[in-house]
Write an enzyme that holds these catalytic residues in place. Structure first.
Site, mmCIF file in Angstrom:
data_model
loop_
_atom_site.group_PDB
_atom_site.id
_atom_site.type_symbol
_atom_site.label_atom_id
_atom_site.label_comp_id
_atom_site.label_asym_id
_atom_site.label_seq_id
_atom_site.Cartn_x
_atom_site.Cartn_y
_atom_site.Cartn_z
ATOM 1 N N ALA A 127 3.058 -6.735 -6.854
ATOM 2 C CA ALA A 127 4.473 -6.408 -6.873
ATOM 3 C C ALA A 127 4.816 -5.856 -5.497
ATOM 4 C CB ALA A 127 4.751 -5.375 -7.942
ATOM 5 N N GLY B 23 0.196 -7.482 -9.578
ATOM 6 C CA GLY B 23 1.100 -8.443 -10.222
ATOM 7 C C GLY B 23 0.751 -9.886 -9.865
ATOM 8 N N GLU C 92 -1.950 -10.826 -12.163
ATOM 9 C CA GLU C 92 -1.348 -10.984 -13.495
ATOM 10 C C GLU C 92 -0.594 -12.301 -13.622
ATOM 11 O OE1 GLU C 92 0.441 -7.003 -13.102
ATOM 12 O OE2 GLU C 92 -0.352 -6.611 -15.104
ATOM 13 N N GLU D 259 -3.921 -1.203 -9.209
ATOM 14 C CA GLU D 259 -2.823 -0.289 -9.553
ATOM 15 C C GLU D 259 -3.234 1.167 -9.645
ATOM 16 O OE1 GLU D 259 -3.407 -3.190 -10.932
ATOM 17 O OE2 GLU D 259 -1.547 -4.327 -11.154
HETATM 18 N N1 DAK Z 1 4.158 -5.179 -1.385
HETATM 19 C C1 DAK Z 1 4.914 -5.182 -0.271
HETATM 20 N N2 DAK Z 1 4.453 -5.568 0.949
HETATM 21 C C2 DAK Z 1 3.167 -5.950 1.024
HETATM 22 C C3 DAK Z 1 2.317 -5.966 -0.106
HETATM 23 C C4 DAK Z 1 2.856 -5.566 -1.361
HETATM 24 N N3 DAK Z 1 2.146 -5.590 -2.484
HETATM 25 N N4 DAK Z 1 1.095 -6.379 0.310
HETATM 26 C C5 DAK Z 1 1.183 -6.622 1.626
HETATM 27 N N5 DAK Z 1 2.447 -6.373 2.068
HETATM 28 C C6 DAK Z 1 2.951 -6.503 3.420
HETATM 29 C C7 DAK Z 1 2.406 -5.393 4.312
HETATM 30 O O1 DAK Z 1 3.182 -4.220 4.166
HETATM 31 C C8 DAK Z 1 2.561 -6.013 5.690
HETATM 32 O O2 DAK Z 1 3.911 -5.925 6.083
HETATM 33 P P1 DAK Z 1 4.302 -5.520 7.621
HETATM 34 O O3 DAK Z 1 3.646 -4.211 7.848
HETATM 35 O O4 DAK Z 1 3.695 -6.645 8.433
HETATM 36 O O5 DAK Z 1 5.788 -5.500 7.610
HETATM 37 C C9 DAK Z 1 2.256 -7.484 5.417
HETATM 38 O O6 DAK Z 1 2.457 -7.684 4.026
HETATM 39 C C10 DAK Z 1 0.837 -7.875 5.748
HETATM 40 O O7 DAK Z 1 -0.031 -6.985 5.075
HETATM 41 P P2 DAK Z 1 -1.210 -6.163 5.790
HETATM 42 O O8 DAK Z 1 -0.872 -5.906 7.206
HETATM 43 O O9 DAK Z 1 -1.532 -5.008 4.917
HETATM 44 O O10 DAK Z 1 -2.374 -7.244 5.733
HETATM 45 P P3 DAK Z 1 -3.938 -6.970 5.716
HETATM 46 O O11 DAK Z 1 -4.588 -8.292 5.924
HETATM 47 O O12 DAK Z 1 -4.309 -5.854 6.639
HETATM 48 O O13 DAK Z 1 -4.254 -6.477 4.222
HETATM 49 C C11 DAK Z 1 -4.079 -6.519 1.804
HETATM 50 C C12 DAK Z 1 -4.080 -7.330 3.151
HETATM 51 C C13 DAK Z 1 -3.717 -7.480 0.675
HETATM 52 C C14 DAK Z 1 -5.502 -5.974 1.564
HETATM 53 C C15 DAK Z 1 -3.083 -5.351 1.918
HETATM 54 O O14 DAK Z 1 -1.833 -5.891 2.365
HETATM 55 C C16 DAK Z 1 -2.864 -4.632 0.640
HETATM 56 O O15 DAK Z 1 -3.686 -3.837 0.219
HETATM 57 N N6 DAK Z 1 -1.709 -4.907 -0.010
HETATM 58 C C17 DAK Z 1 -1.328 -4.216 -1.220
HETATM 59 C C18 DAK Z 1 -2.125 -4.728 -2.378
HETATM 60 C C19 DAK Z 1 -1.785 -4.023 -3.659
HETATM 61 O O16 DAK Z 1 -2.058 -2.814 -3.845
HETATM 62 N N7 DAK Z 1 -1.196 -4.762 -4.609
HETATM 63 C C20 DAK Z 1 -0.936 -4.276 -5.909
HETATM 64 C C21 DAK Z 1 0.432 -3.690 -5.926
HETATM 65 S S1 DAK Z 1 0.776 -2.882 -7.475
HETATM 66 C C22 DAK Z 1 5.616 -3.459 -13.224
HETATM 67 C C23 DAK Z 1 4.708 -4.421 -13.534
HETATM 68 C C24 DAK Z 1 3.735 -4.805 -12.599
HETATM 69 C C25 DAK Z 1 3.670 -4.155 -11.397
HETATM 70 C C26 DAK Z 1 4.598 -3.198 -11.078
HETATM 71 C C27 DAK Z 1 5.590 -2.840 -11.994
HETATM 72 N N8 DAK Z 1 6.608 -3.027 -14.199
HETATM 73 C C28 DAK Z 1 6.350 -3.418 -15.569
HETATM 74 C C29 DAK Z 1 7.748 -2.337 -13.809
HETATM 75 C C30 DAK Z 1 2.639 -4.531 -10.457
HETATM 76 C C31 DAK Z 1 2.164 -3.640 -9.563
HETATM 77 C C32 DAK Z 1 1.370 -4.113 -8.451
HETATM 78 O O17 DAK Z 1 1.185 -5.283 -8.206
#
Ligand code: DAK
Length: 261
Positions: free
Chosen positions: A67, A112, A115, A135
């Site tokens: 997400a 997400g 998922e 998460e």
């Molecule tokens: N959201 C927003 N931006 C993201 C992102 C994300 N999940 N993942 C990456 N980006 C963006 C980064 O901020 C960066 O943007 P700039 O700084 O260039 O503007 C760009 O994408 C490139 O990312 P990185 O520079 O971080 O790239 P790396 O190769 O260094 O790292 C990475 C890749 C995938 C390991 C890292 O980006 C990372 O850890 N990303 C976050 C992964 C994460 O934690 N994903 C899970 C999110 S929680 C809901 C239901 C479901 C959900 C929520 C609510 N409800 C029922 C309401 C789901 C929640 C989730 O998915």
């Protein structure tokens, strides 16, 4: 149908491809992406010409990195609720669609994104794919059905490990634990998806639709009821012209010509 965050194409007859197109944000699911995906899947589900759906991410780094964390951090409770409603509707629409949906996971499939892949009927991964439910590191739990669908696919113990450690799983392990059906070289991902989608599109349309429906609905029933359901649905398949054609073609040693009725 045109979208801001989604490319819709037909890479082969009767195959629809949805490409999430925010590569700079690693295709993160902003609310608009979820909304557009829902519309596009519903549109495909209403089109009798679509026999298989494929979902992938643009660029070579990510399927969907979760997400959109930035968007999520600014959401009000009501916006969060709406996001949840839309997300669940999307996953359910994919599962109930009258054709198999294949996730082509080309890179990160986190949170997400994992998922979304799990809601597809099966997953084909590139060797660069990485799966995870991170998460708990953000103080939340999977919110689009990840705890439940992951458990059904890989079992309770592995699902609890992955959802509580946030550990990332690479393609080879994903194959070993049954999370994905196939792992291929990155440049072979689309070809593998098209091979499988093409195989589906050659089979009897009503039978394909019913077979998916049986597996999807039956997995939440006890075995006796699920088998009774299968017997009834078998009767429906038996009543189709395509059953007559399919069995006759076998006896006559020729290729069947299915008409989808
Ligand atoms: N959201 C927003 N931006 C993201 C992102 C994300 N999940 N993942 C990456 N980006 C963006 C980064 O901020 C960066 O943007 P700039 O700084 O260039 O503007 C760009 O994408 C490139 O990312 P990185 O520079 O971080 O790239 P790396 O190769 O260094 O790292 C990475 C890749 C995938 C390991 C890292 O980006 C990372 O850890 N990303 C976050 C992964 C994460 O934690 N994903 C899970 C999110 S929680 C809901 C239901 C479901 C959900 C929520 C609510 N409800 C029922 C309401 C789901 C929640 C989730 O998915």
């Amino acid at each position: 149908m045109t979208f801001e965050t989604l490319l819709v194409s037909a890479p082969a007859p009767e195959v629809r491809l949805l490409t999430i197109n925010r590569p700079k944000a690693l295709n993160a699911l902003a609310p608009a992406v979820v909304r557009e995906l829902l519309q596009a899947v519903a549109d495909a589900a209403g089109d009798a010409g679509v026999r298989a759906l494929m979902i992938t991410g643009a660029g070579d780094k990510a399927f969907v990195a979760g997400a959109d964390i930035a968007a999520m951090s600014a959401m009000s409770a009501l916006e969060g609720r709406e996001f949840a409603v839309q997300g669940h509707a999307l996953m359910r629409t994919i599962e109930m669609a009258p054709f198999p949906a294949i996730a082509l996971v080309n890179g990160y499939a986190l949170g997400g994104g994992c998922e979304l892949a799990l809601a597809c009927d099966f997953i084909v991964a590139s060797e660069k794919a990485v799966f995870g439910q991170p998460e708990v590191g953000l103080g939340i739990v999977p919110g689009f059905g990840g705890t439940q669908r992951l458990t059904r696919l890989v079992g309770k113990a592995m699902a609890i490990e992955l959802c509580t450690t946030g550990r990332q799983v690479k393609a080879d392990e994903a194959l070993r634990i049954g999370l994905v059906n196939h792992v291929v070289a990155p440049d072979q991902l689309m070809a593998k998806g098209l091979e499988l989608a093409g195989a589906i599109a050659q089979k009897a349309p009503v039978a394909v639709k019913l077979a998916k429906h049986l597996v999807q609905r039956g997995q939440d029933m006890d075995l006796a009821n699920a088998n009774a359901f299968e017997a009834d649905v078998f009767g429906v398949a038996f009543a189709t012209d395509d059953r007559v054609e399919g069995t006759r073609a076998f006896v006559e040693k020729r290729k069947p010509e299915f008409r989808g009725r």
